[in-house]
Design a protein around this motif. Structure first.
Motif, PDB file in Angstrom:
ATOM      1  N   UNK A 116      66.350 -19.055  14.521  1.00  0.00           N
ATOM      2  CA  UNK A 116      67.461 -19.963  14.799  1.00  0.00           C
ATOM      3  C   UNK A 116      68.298 -20.213  13.552  1.00  0.00           C
ATOM      4  N   UNK A 117      67.630 -20.392  12.403  1.00  0.00           N
ATOM      5  CA  UNK A 117      68.380 -20.612  11.161  1.00  0.00           C
ATOM      6  C   UNK A 117      69.193 -19.379  10.791  1.00  0.00           C
ATOM      7  N   UNK A 297      72.105 -26.964  20.694  1.00  0.00           N
ATOM      8  CA  UNK A 297      73.497 -27.276  20.364  1.00  0.00           C
ATOM      9  C   UNK A 297      73.665 -28.238  19.205  1.00  0.00           C
ATOM     10  N   UNK A 298      72.640 -29.013  18.852  1.00  0.00           N
ATOM     11  CA  UNK A 298      72.780 -29.995  17.770  1.00  0.00           C
ATOM     12  C   UNK A 298      72.926 -29.302  16.418  1.00  0.00           C
ATOM     13  N   UNK A 299      73.625 -29.958  15.497  1.00  0.00           N
ATOM     14  CA  UNK A 299      73.780 -29.396  14.151  1.00  0.00           C
ATOM     15  C   UNK A 299      72.464 -29.413  13.395  1.00  0.00           C
ATOM     16  N   UNK A 300      71.703 -30.486  13.560  1.00  0.00           N
ATOM     17  CA  UNK A 300      70.460 -30.654  12.804  1.00  0.00           C
ATOM     18  C   UNK A 300      69.707 -31.853  13.374  1.00  0.00           C
ATOM     19  N   UNK A 301      68.403 -31.941  13.145  1.00  0.00           N
ATOM     20  CA  UNK A 301      67.705 -33.177  13.503  1.00  0.00           C
ATOM     21  C   UNK A 301      68.099 -34.281  12.532  1.00  0.00           C
ATOM     22  N   UNK A 323      76.459 -38.932  12.923  1.00  0.00           N
ATOM     23  CA  UNK A 323      75.095 -38.790  12.423  1.00  0.00           C
ATOM     24  C   UNK A 323      74.648 -37.331  12.478  1.00  0.00           C
ATOM     25  N   UNK A 324      75.019 -36.642  13.554  1.00  0.00           N
ATOM     26  CA  UNK A 324      74.650 -35.235  13.709  1.00  0.00           C
ATOM     27  C   UNK A 324      75.261 -34.382  12.602  1.00  0.00           C
ATOM     28  N   UNK A 325      76.498 -34.676  12.240  1.00  0.00           N
ATOM     29  CA  UNK A 325      77.163 -33.902  11.194  1.00  0.00           C
ATOM     30  C   UNK A 325      76.661 -34.260   9.803  1.00  0.00           C
ATOM     31  N   UNK A 357      64.822 -42.777  18.878  1.00  0.00           N
ATOM     32  CA  UNK A 357      63.823 -42.301  19.845  1.00  0.00           C
ATOM     33  C   UNK A 357      63.952 -40.803  20.091  1.00  0.00           C
ATOM     34  N   UNK A 358      65.155 -40.257  19.966  1.00  0.00           N
ATOM     35  CA  UNK A 358      65.425 -38.828  20.128  1.00  0.00           C
ATOM     36  C   UNK A 358      66.094 -38.352  18.851  1.00  0.00           C
ATOM     37  N   UNK A 359      65.648 -37.231  18.330  1.00  0.00           N
ATOM     38  CA  UNK A 359      66.067 -36.812  16.988  1.00  0.00           C
ATOM     39  C   UNK A 359      67.289 -35.894  16.960  1.00  0.00           C
ATOM     40  N   UNK A 360      67.707 -35.359  18.108  1.00  0.00           N
ATOM     41  CA  UNK A 360      68.880 -34.478  18.148  1.00  0.00           C
ATOM     42  C   UNK A 360      69.981 -35.106  18.998  1.00  0.00           C
ATOM     43  N   UNK A 361      71.223 -34.801  18.680  1.00  0.00           N
ATOM     44  CA  UNK A 361      72.394 -35.320  19.370  1.00  0.00           C
ATOM     45  C   UNK A 361      72.600 -34.580  20.694  1.00  0.00           C
TER      46      UNK A 361
END
Length: 475
Positions: A116-117, A297-301, A323-325, A357-361
């Motif tokens: 993925x990276x 789809x999220x940029x990062x956790x 926050x995602x960015x 509670x959830x780490x990805x956007x």
């Protein structure tokens, strides 16, 4: 011993056919040798059976989600690892993939994360250059992937550059798109790609103008953008000079700021896992998480922030767009409202731990905007595993749930927020808790008077946390 040769290194369908036939005849993993390359006559070993008569395999969706990226990894053992996993799933270990601490599962997770990276780097660092081909405009790019991601990344470039004619050249193969048809060709050499075009000077000016010195992190840049990619990036010649000037520009920005930035617990890079049993180690594991589809789809956790001995943990719903960015928790509009309310409640933000509670956007795209979507129950449940481990490491004396999603993750309560709001209760594992609104609720209220009333109630409920744990009060 049976030998299986997969002609194309990323051919998941060929692996599935072979695995289905092998499992049908009871071929244990240690009796199968997996190899890459075109079919050749085998001098030794039994033939691999045709899978046509083999019954279909019933495997968890989690296996499919892991197998798709893992098959693209360059590790020659990937086929054997996947087959071993299938074998165990078919022979009584149906919950194997639910145990992220199992060595086999951890290895597959890390391989999936590496692929993925690599795909992310391809979409981020690949640069097209304009050429004239047969009297028409064409764009050509060169890239050197670490893994077999060329076919996997093709849909991204087709979707992003559908109206263009382009080619992507790599040592493993090449993609050629003619605004409607995709051809996959042989591998190419670096010399087959153009070195520069007329657009690159404009791109370098844009990059220099948008470079943020406060976010310059040379160690992270080396981890996320290894030197092997630099020679193909037009802006790479600017990076040393921009980094040299970053400290002075950052000091000037801090001096002009009314409030110094908060420190976050650093998330280790992909090649620098944190120590086990620490928040940094947990961050490493979360960075490789594939427990639900939101990682795609999220940029990062986005991990928690705060001291590791914080006596109170505030849990929100999920990261927002900013926050995602930024990769930091509660820095957008809702975070600014939370900071204001905490200050009014007499709580020192530096003495508490804040997480989600959830780490990805989770979002949907509308035009150029990414619109927040509430996580569903499956996504909340998948991430609850991480929240519980955060709490186990922090061992707080009180947890505050900001909103219904956080309340569900901490207590399992699926009813109305009003039934829990503002009164002391007990979360899972007998952890003392409070429930209040998420600050984003205030942003959605259209009436100014109602917004002010709800804000005062929010501050009053936060004040309860300070009354229960006085150590978090501002000095």
């Amino acid at each position: 011993m049976r030998t299986v040769r997969i002609a194309r290194p990323d051919d998941l369908d060929a692996f599935r056919r072979a695995a289905r036939g092998l499992i049908a005849i009871g071929a244990a993993p240690e009796t199968v040798s997996w190899q890459e390359g075109e079919e050749i006559a085998l001098l030794f070993g039994d033939p691999v059976p045709d899978d046509a008569a083999a019954p279909p395999l019933s495997v968890p969706k989690r296996f499919h989600a892991l197998a798709e990226p893992v098959i693209c990894h360059r590790d020659p053992e990937r086929f054997a690892l996947l087959y071993t996993t299938l074998w165990q799933l078919e022979h009584g270990r149906r919950t194997l993939l639910q145990d992220p601490t199992h060595p086999l599962v951890r290895r597959l997770e890390r391989m999936a994360g590496a692929v993925d990276r690599d795909e992310h780097r391809m979409t981020a660092f690949l640069r097209f250059r304009r050429i004239e081909s047969d009297g028409a405009e064409r764009f050509v790019a060169w890239f050197e992937p670490e893994h077999h991601i060329l076919r996997r990344a093709a849909p991204f470039f087709i979707g992003r550059f559908a109206a263009m004619r382009w080619s992507i050249l790599t040592p493993d193969g090449s993609l050629h798109w003619d605004a409607g048809t995709l051809d996959i060709g042989a591998g190419m050499r670096r010399d087959d790609a153009p070195d520069e075009d007329a657009l690159e000077e404009a791109w370098r000016r844009y990059y220099a103008a948008t470079f943020n010195p406060a976010r310059a992190n040379p160690a992270m840049m080396r981890a996320e953008m290894p030197k092997r990619y630099w020679r193909n990036l037009p802006e790479a010649v600017l990076i040393p000079e921009l980094l040299d000037g970053a400290p002075a520009r950052t000091r000037a920005m801090i001096a002009a700021s009314a409030e110094a930035p908060r420190k976050a617990i650093p998330a280790p890079g992909p090649h620098e896992p944190g120590p086990a049993g620490t928040l940094a180690g947990l961050a490493s594991d979360i960075a490789a998480c594939r427990r639900c589809p939101l990682h795609g789809p999220a940029t990062q956790p986005v991990l928690g922030e705060g001291p590791p001995d914080a006596p109170v943990v505030f849990v929100g719903e999920q990261p927002g767009d900013q926050e995602d960015l930024a990769g930091r928790v509660f820095v957008g509009p809702a975070g600014q409202l939370l900071d204001r309310a905490l200050a009014e409640a007499g709580i020192d933000r530096a003495r508490i731990y804040v997480t989600n509670a959830v780490k990805h956007f989770k979002y949907q795209v509308r035009g150029k905007r990414r619109i927040h979507q509430r996580p569903d129950s499956g996504e909340v449940e998948a991430c609850r595993w991480w929240v519980e481990r955060e709490l186990a490491l922090l061992r707080p004396r009180l947890a505050v749930a900001l909103g219904a999603t956080a309340a569900r993750a901490l207590s399992g309560h699926t009813g109305s927020l009003s039934a829990l709001r503002g009164r002391p209760l007990r979360f899972r594992d007998d952890l003392p808790g409070l429930v209040t609104i998420h600050p984003s609720y205030l942003l959605r209220l259209p009436d100014e008077i109602a917004r002010e009333v709800e804000h005062r109630r929010f501050v009053a409920e936060l004040s309860q946390a300070a009354a229960l744990v006085p150590e978090i009060r501002r000095g």
